[in-house]
Design an enzyme around this catalytic site. Structure first.
Site, PDB file in Angstrom:
ATOM      1  N   ASP A 159      -3.275   8.481  -0.193  1.00  0.00           N
ATOM      2  CA  ASP A 159      -5.010   8.131  -0.568  1.00  0.00           C
ATOM      3  C   ASP A 159      -5.516   9.657  -0.050  1.00  0.00           C
ATOM      4  OD1 ASP A 159      -6.344   6.914  -1.153  1.00  0.00           O
ATOM      5  OD2 ASP A 159      -6.544   5.344   0.139  1.00  0.00           O
ATOM      6  N   ASP A 214     -11.761   2.409  -7.377  1.00  0.00           N
ATOM      7  CA  ASP A 214     -11.602   0.843  -6.823  1.00  0.00           C
ATOM      8  C   ASP A 214     -11.497   0.115  -7.740  1.00  0.00           C
ATOM      9  OD1 ASP A 214     -10.143   1.724  -5.069  1.00  0.00           O
ATOM     10  OD2 ASP A 214     -11.284   1.115  -2.992  1.00  0.00           O
TER      11      ASP A 214
HETATM   12  C1  GLA Z   1      -9.061   3.165  -0.573  1.00  0.00           C
HETATM   13  C2  GLA Z   1      -8.391   2.733  -1.852  1.00  0.00           C
HETATM   14  C3  GLA Z   1      -7.857   1.958  -1.849  1.00  0.00           C
HETATM   15  C4  GLA Z   1      -6.964   1.521  -0.720  1.00  0.00           C
HETATM   16  C5  GLA Z   1      -7.893   1.728   0.676  1.00  0.00           C
HETATM   17  C6  GLA Z   1      -8.223   1.345   1.772  1.00  0.00           C
HETATM   18  O1  GLA Z   1     -10.287   3.201  -1.204  1.00  0.00           O
HETATM   19  O2  GLA Z   1      -8.484   3.615  -3.247  1.00  0.00           O
HETATM   20  O3  GLA Z   1      -6.965   1.061  -2.863  1.00  0.00           O
HETATM   21  O4  GLA Z   1      -6.439   1.863  -0.972  1.00  0.00           O
HETATM   22  O5  GLA Z   1      -8.167   3.170   0.361  1.00  0.00           O
HETATM   23  O6  GLA Z   1      -8.690   2.006   2.992  1.00  0.00           O
END
Ligand code: GLA
Length: 396
Positions: A159, A214
């Protein structure tokens, strides 16, 4: 004027710089032998966020893969997202699994999942902390990759939170090289939300890369991510794919028609299909969608080319940012056509003469959701609002 004694250190410095730079070369191909087709699996995040990052949930999902017939269809990765670790590294500097969530540690779960013929994935971050505040790998890439390998982790989602400013490629390449040196094959799933036009360099770094921020559990989000995928289809190929984010199928925010479009678009765009629901509670309708063998076969086609919007003659042109109803893409043994009722229930028709990769003539077709088949010079589908039909078209 340069003297010989001054030139030697200069040459050495240059050589060292080149040697150090090579692992970070953007054009170095990632060739880890993995992800020749998009990953198929499950991830804990869309199920319950932090609270679902547990051994029990991983094992429940793995058992469901077997019992629901998902394993037989190719779903293989059981992935745990953020919040699996303790907030602090141990005195050696290693990440530690939270014992309240992983009473027997990570390796025991990975071993059990491997024993079921499946693979196990975990989540980390290229910054100092993960998005939920657990240890990130910045500065610990080699150490962490070795730890993952020792546990038998097969898939690493990486991430982008708590990172230094600037282009993200160097951070992601550092982990690429650490994984490559770990001695264990690890699918590398980059999650930096489409920043820095990752699709233009992603194939030299990871097996997949998130294309946007997301997903949320609603039609507008799926439609927006799908529309964007149509603009970057050309960057996907065997070994490296656009990742449209984890599925929301089964989570109650989408109608059955919208779930079909979410799944259908992700499949023809050659996105990883990472399920994001509690499989022990999935409805028969949602299960049927994620088990559509014809769509999984299109997603897993060895050619690995993503479908993109095309404009049939007489139809309005695509509008930037808006999902387009007409999609097509090449397959190793034909062409896939997707039709989506974006704005209202509609009967959508296309002549094969207008379809890239086909051209005027008679072809055989199968509509993969309904299983209907036919032969002719065009296809047509009567669709409810937000529903999708997907045709596999082959030469007569
Ligand atoms: C980010 C990622 C998500 C998830 C969250 C976890 O937002 O894009 O897919 O993994 O972190 O905290």
């Amino acid at each position: 004027m340069l003297q010989a004694t001054m030139i030697l250190p200069l040459v050495l410095t240059t050589l060292v710089t080149v040697a150090n730079a090579s692992p970070l070369e953007p054009n170095k191909r990632l060739d880890n032998g993995l992800g020749k087709t998009p990953a198929l699996g499950w991830n804990s995040w869309n199920v319950g966020g932090c609270s679902t990052a547990t051994a029990a949930n991983a094992l429940t999902a793995a058992k469901a893969f077997v019992n629901l017939g998902l394993k037989d269809l190719g779903y293989s990765y059981v992935n745990i997202d953020d919040c699996w670790a303790n907030k602090n590294r141990n005195s050696n500097g290693d990440m530690v699994a939270d014992p309240s969530k992983w009473p027997n540690g990570i390796k025991s779960v990975a071993d059990q999942i491997h024993g079921m013929g499946l693979k196990f994935g975990l989540y980390g971050c290229s910054g100092t902390q993960t998005c939920a505040g657990y240890p990130g790998s910045q500065g610990n890439e080699v150490r962490d990759a070795k730890l993952l390998a020792s546990w038998g982790v097969d898939y690493w989602k990486y991430d982008n939170c708590y990172t230094p400013s600037g282009n993200s490629s160097g951070r992601f390449m550092r982990m690429r090289d650490a994984l490559a040196g770990s001695g264990w094959p690890i699918f590398y799933s980059m999650c930096q939300w489409g920043n820095d036009a990752v699709w233009t360099w992603g194939r030299s770094v990871g097996n997949s890369w998130r294309t946007t921020g997301d997903i949320t559990n609603d039609w507008a989000s799926a439609a927006k991510i799908g529309a964007h995928a149509g603009t970057i289809a050309g960057f996907a190929g065997p070994g490296g794919f656009n990742d449209l984010d984890m599925m929301e199928i089964g989570n109650g925010g989408l109608s059955a028609a919208e779930e079909r479009t979410h799944f259908g678009l992700w499949c023809i765009a050659k996105s990883p299909i990472i399920l994001g629901t509690d499989l022990s509670k999935i409805s028969a309708s949602s299960l049927k969608i994620i088990k559509t063998a014809g769509l999984l076969a299109i997603n897993q086609d060895p050619l690995g080319k993503a479908a993109a919007p095309f404009k049939p003659s007489g139809k309005p042109a695509p509008v930037s940012g808006k999902l387009y109803p007409y999609w097509a893409g090449p397959l190793s043994d034909g062409v896939v056509i997707g039709l989506i009722a974006v704005d209202a229930a509609a009967t959508l028709s296309v002549s094969f003469a207008d379809v890239p990769g086909l051209g005027a003539g008679t072809y055989n077709w199968t509509e993969v959701y309904g299983g209907t088949t036919g032969s002719g010079t065009s296809v047509s589908a009567s669709l409810g609002l937000h529903d999708m039909a997907v045709f596999k078209v082959t030469k007569v």
